[in-house]
Motif scaffolding. Structure first.
Motif, short mmCIF file in Angstrom:
data_model
loop_
_atom_site.label_atom_id
_atom_site.label_comp_id
_atom_site.label_asym_id
_atom_site.label_seq_id
_atom_site.Cartn_x
_atom_site.Cartn_y
_atom_site.Cartn_z
N SER A 208 0.81 -1.21 0.00
CA SER A 208 0.00 0.00 0.00
C SER A 208 0.85 1.26 0.00
O SER A 208 0.40 2.30 -0.47
N ASP A 218 0.94 -2.15 7.04
CA ASP A 218 2.34 -2.38 7.34
C ASP A 218 3.17 -2.00 6.11
O ASP A 218 2.65 -1.84 5.02
N ASP A 220 5.84 -2.71 3.33
CA ASP A 220 6.43 -3.82 2.60
C ASP A 220 7.61 -3.31 1.79
O ASP A 220 7.48 -2.33 1.07
CA CA Z 1 1.46 -3.57 3.55
#
Ligand code: CA
Ligand code: DGT
Ligand code: ZN
Ligand code: CA
Length: 593
Positions: A208, A218, A220
Motif C-alpha cells: 500500500s 504495514d 512492505d
Molecule cells: Ca502492507
C-alpha cells in the motif's frame, strides 16, 4: 486546523531519523507529547499543556540539532521553548527521560493516553473513567460502555456513552493503520540506510505504501541481491529496528521503534519485476490480473508470467514486461485498486497522471500572522527551495478566534505587506494574498465585499457546526460557492482520518454547484485530512470540477506534504488539466478575478 490528539498519528514531518541510542529528537518530542497528554489528563493548567506541545513541535521541526545545544540560554532562544522546558531538554539529554514525566507515569499509566483518541472522550473524562472504573485501554473502555458502566458517571449519561461506543468503532476502522507520511518517512529512512550498507542493492517499497494509500497497515519492502542473507542481516541490525518478529533467508518482519511493522522480502534478480508487481498489489488488482492471464492461457505469480501448457516463462525480470506479456501497458502503482485501470490499460487509455515536478505552487499556507509558526519570508524561502513560482498565503479569518483569525484591518495590512514583498522582486516566488474564510452556519463569511475584493484569492472552509443536517450543510457550502469572491472550498468533507468522520453532505449537488460557479475544490494534503479523498477526486474530475491542492502548512516543513497531495490526486486519476497548481501565478490571478 484543529489540533489532533490521536496517537496513531503522533508523528509529524521534519526531524532527521538518525538514531542516537533512543535519545534522538524523535524520542524527545515523543516524551514531551506524552508529558503534555498526561498533564492534560491530570488536569494541569492549560498553558503548561500547550507549552509542552509547542515544544514537542519545535523539537520535531529542528531535528537532532536540538540535542547539540547544551545551555539553557541557547535553548531558550528557540521559539517555542521557555526556561522550564529548556531544563527538561537538558535533563533528557543527560538521563534519557524527564523526571516530571516519570512522576506522572506513576500516577496515570501511560496507556490511559490511548483513550484520548476516542472522539467524545476528552482528558477530563479519561481521568474519570480511569479513576472510577479502572479503565486503562480501548478494550476496557469498550467493555465498560457495552456494560453501561459509563452512563452513571457524573456528567456522562446514556447519550455520551453511546457516542463513545460509536467513537471506538470508528477508531477500530483505522486502528493499527498509520498515516502515509509516517510510513513514507520511515520507509525512506530504511531504504537509505540499507543502500548505505549495500550500495549495489536493488530495493523498493511495495504494498500500500508504493500505491500511496492514505493509511498504511504495514510497510512492505522488496530487495534483490546476490547474497540474500546479507540483506536480511543488514536489515535486522538497522538502528531503528526494535524487535525482530521473524527472520528467514528471504523474508523478515520487524517492528521499528515507533512500533510499525516492516516486512522485507529478498528475491532473485530474474524475478524482480514479477515480485514487485505481486507485492505492490493491491490484492484486488492482482486477482483481476490473474483472471485476465488465465483467459490467455497464462499464469502470473511472484516469479513471473508463464504459459500454462509448457510452463514457458514469458516475463519476470522487469515489471513493465509482466504487464506487456498480458498485452497491457503498465498502470502506475497509485491506480492499482481494480477501479477500471486494467480495462483502461487494455485499451491503451491509461490517464497521464500529474507528478510532483509539475507543481508550481501551494494554495493553503498559514503564517504566524494567524496560527502558523513561520513568517511570510520564511515560508516564501521554503517555497523557493521547492522550486515553486508562487505561494498562496491563506491565514485564518476573523470568525475563527481560536486559530488567531485576522480581523479586517489585520488582513488588509497583510495584503499590503505581501504586495510590498512582491514589488521588491527579490524572490522567484510570487506571493498570492489569500485567506481561509469560515463558512458560517448559513453560509455567511467573515468580511464584507470591500475587504474580500482586496484579496488575490480566497478559500472558504467549514470549521464548526459539523452536526448540521445533510441539506443544511449542502445549502451552506453552496451558498459560499455562489459568493463571487470564493475561489476554493477548503477541506470539503471535514474528515480527520482516524478521529472525525466526514460531515453529512450531498457531494453530487456540491459538484454540480462547483462546476456551475467555477469554484475549485481543495485537495487538502495534510496527512490526517487528504480531503477530498481519492474516490471523491475522481467524481470531481468527471463532473468537470477543478482541484486546488493545498498543504494547510502551519510550518515550513509542512510544505513537503504536497507529495501526499499529489499522490492522492494520482489515486484519483487526475491529469494536468484537472489541477490548478500546474498554472502560473499570473494566469491564476486572472482566473480568480
Ligand atoms: Ca502492507
Ligand atoms: P496494508 O498493508 O493493509 O496497508 O495493505 P497492502 O496492500 O500493503 O497489503 P499487505 O501488506 O497485506 O500485502 C502486500 C501485497 O502483497 C498486497 O498489496 C498484494 C500482495 N498480497 C498479499 N496477500 C495477497 C493475496 O492473498 N493474494 C494476492 N494476489 N496478493 C496478495
Ligand atoms: Zn482549515
Ligand atoms: Ca505486509
Amino acid at each position: 486546523m484543529a489540533r489532533k490528539k490521536d496517537h496513531i498519528a503522533a508523528g509529524g514531518t521534519g526531524g532527521g531519523s538518525r538514531a542516537v541510542e533512543g535519545r534522538d529528537a524523535r524520542a524527545l518530542a515523543h516524551a514531551l507529547e506524552l508529558l503534555a497528554d498526561l498533564s492534560e489528563i491530570k488536569g494541569e493548567v492549560r498553558f503548561k499543556v500547550i507549552a509542552y506541545r509547542r515544544a514537542a513541535e519545535a523539537v520535531r521541526g529542528m531535528g537532532d540539532e536540538i540535542l547539540e545545544t547544551d545551555s539553557v540560554a541557547r535553548l531558550k532562544a528557540i521559539p517555542g521553548i521557555g526556561e522550564a522546558i529548556a531544563r527538561k531538554i537538558l535533563e533528557f539529554k543527560e538521563t534519557g527521560t524527564i523526571g516530571k514525566l516519570e512522576e506522572l507515569k506513576e500516577e496515570i499509566p501511560e496507556e490511559v493516553v490511548s483513550l484520548l483518541q476516542v472522539p467524545g472522550l476528552g482528558p477530563r473524562r479519561a481521568r474519570l473513567v480511569f479513576e472510577e472504573l479502572g479503565v486503562r485501554s480501548l478494550d476496557d473502555l469498550q467493555r465498560a460502555a457495552e456494560e453501561h458502566l459509563l452512563a452513571p458517571l457524573p456528567g456522562l449519561g446514556p447519550k455520551v456513552e453511546a457516542g463513545i461506543l460509536e467513537g471506538i468503532k470508528h477508531l477500530r476502522g483505522t486502528a493499527g493503520r498509520i498515516f502515509i507520511n509516517q510510513a513514507y518517512e520511515q520507509a525512506s529512512g530504511i531504504v537509505d540506510a540499507m543502500l548505505e550498507k549495500l550500495p549495489e542493492l536493488r530495493i523498493s517499497a511495495a504494498g500500500s505504501l508504493r500505491r500511496m494509500k492514505e493509511t498504511i497497515g504495514d510497510i512492505d519492502i522488496l530487495a534483490a541481491y546476490g547474497e540474500p542473507h546479507e540483506v536480511t542481516k543488514a536489515f535486522r541490525s538497522l538502528p531503528l529496528v526494535s524487535k525482530v518478529i521473524m527472520s528467514g533467508e528471504t523474508r523478515s518482519s520487524v517492528f521499528t521503534r515507533d512500533m510499525l511493522q516492516v516486512d522485507l522480502r529478498v528475491v532473485d534478480t530474474s524475478s524482480w519485476g514479477a515480485a514487485l508487481q505481486y507485492f505492490t498489489g493491491s490484492k484486488e488488482h492482482n486477482v483481476r490480473l490473474r483472471e485476465l492471464a488465465r483467459r490467455q492461457g497464462l499464469k502470473v505469480n511472484e516469479y513471473g508470467v508463464f504459459r500454462v501448457e509448457d510452463d514457458g516463462r514469458m516475463a519476470g525480470a522487469d515489471e513493465e514486461g509482466v504487464y506487456a506479456a498480458l498485452g497491457l501497458s503498465m498502470p502506475p502503482p497509485e491506480l492499482r485498486e481494480d477501479r477500471g485501470e486494467i480495462e483502461a490499460a487494455m485499451r491503451g487509455e491509461l490517464p497521464s497522471l500529474i507528478g510532483l515536478e509539475r507543481i508550481r505552487g501551494d494554495f493553503h499556507v498559514h503564517t504566524r500572522d494567524s496560527d502558523g509558526y513561520h513568517d511570510l519570508e520564511e515560508m516564501r524561502a521554503a517555497a523557493e527551495k521547492l522550486g515553486y513560482s508562487w505561494l498562496g498565503i491563506s491565514n485564518h479569518a476573523a470568525n475563527l478566534r481560536v486559530a488567531r483569525g485576522l480581523d479586517a484591518d489585520g488582513l488588509l495590512a497583510l495584503v499590503e505587506r505581501i504586495e510590498e514583498l512582491n514589488a521588491k522582486g527579490d524572490s522567484p516566488v510570487t506571493l498570492l494574498a489569500g485567506c481561509e474564510l469560515n463558512i458560517g452556519n448559513d453560509g455567511e463569511l467573515d468580511y464584507d465585499d470591500e475587504v474580500l475584493s482586496r484579496l488575490h484569492f480566497a478559500i472558504a472552509s467549514v470549521h464548526g457546526g459539523f452536526g448540521q443536517s445533510r441539506e443544511a450543510m449542502t445549502r451552506r457550502i453552496s451558498r459560499a460557492m455562489r459568493n463571487p469572491f470564493v475561489n476554493i472550498i477548503g477541506h470539503p468533507t471535514g474528515r480527520l482520518i482516524g478521529s472525525r468522520p466526514p460531515y453529512e453532505l450531498d457531494l453530487d449537488e456540491l459538484l454540480e454547484v462547483a462546476a456551475e460557479t467555477g469554484t475549485a475544490l481543495e485537495l487538502n494534503a495534510f496527512p490526517d485530512r487528504l480531503d477530498l479523498c481519492d474516490h471523491h477526486l475522481r467524481r470531481a474530475k468527471e463532473a468537470g470540477v477543478k482541484i486546488a491542492i493545498g498543504t494547510d502548512a502551519h510550518r515550513a516543513e509542512h510544505l513537503r506534504f504536497m507529495l501526499y497531495g499529489v499522490a492522492t490526486a494520482r489515486r484519483g486519476w487526475l491529469e494536468g488539466g484537472d489541477v490548478l497548481n500546474l498554472l502560473d501565478a499570473e494566469f491564476l490571478r486572472s482566473l480568480f478575478r
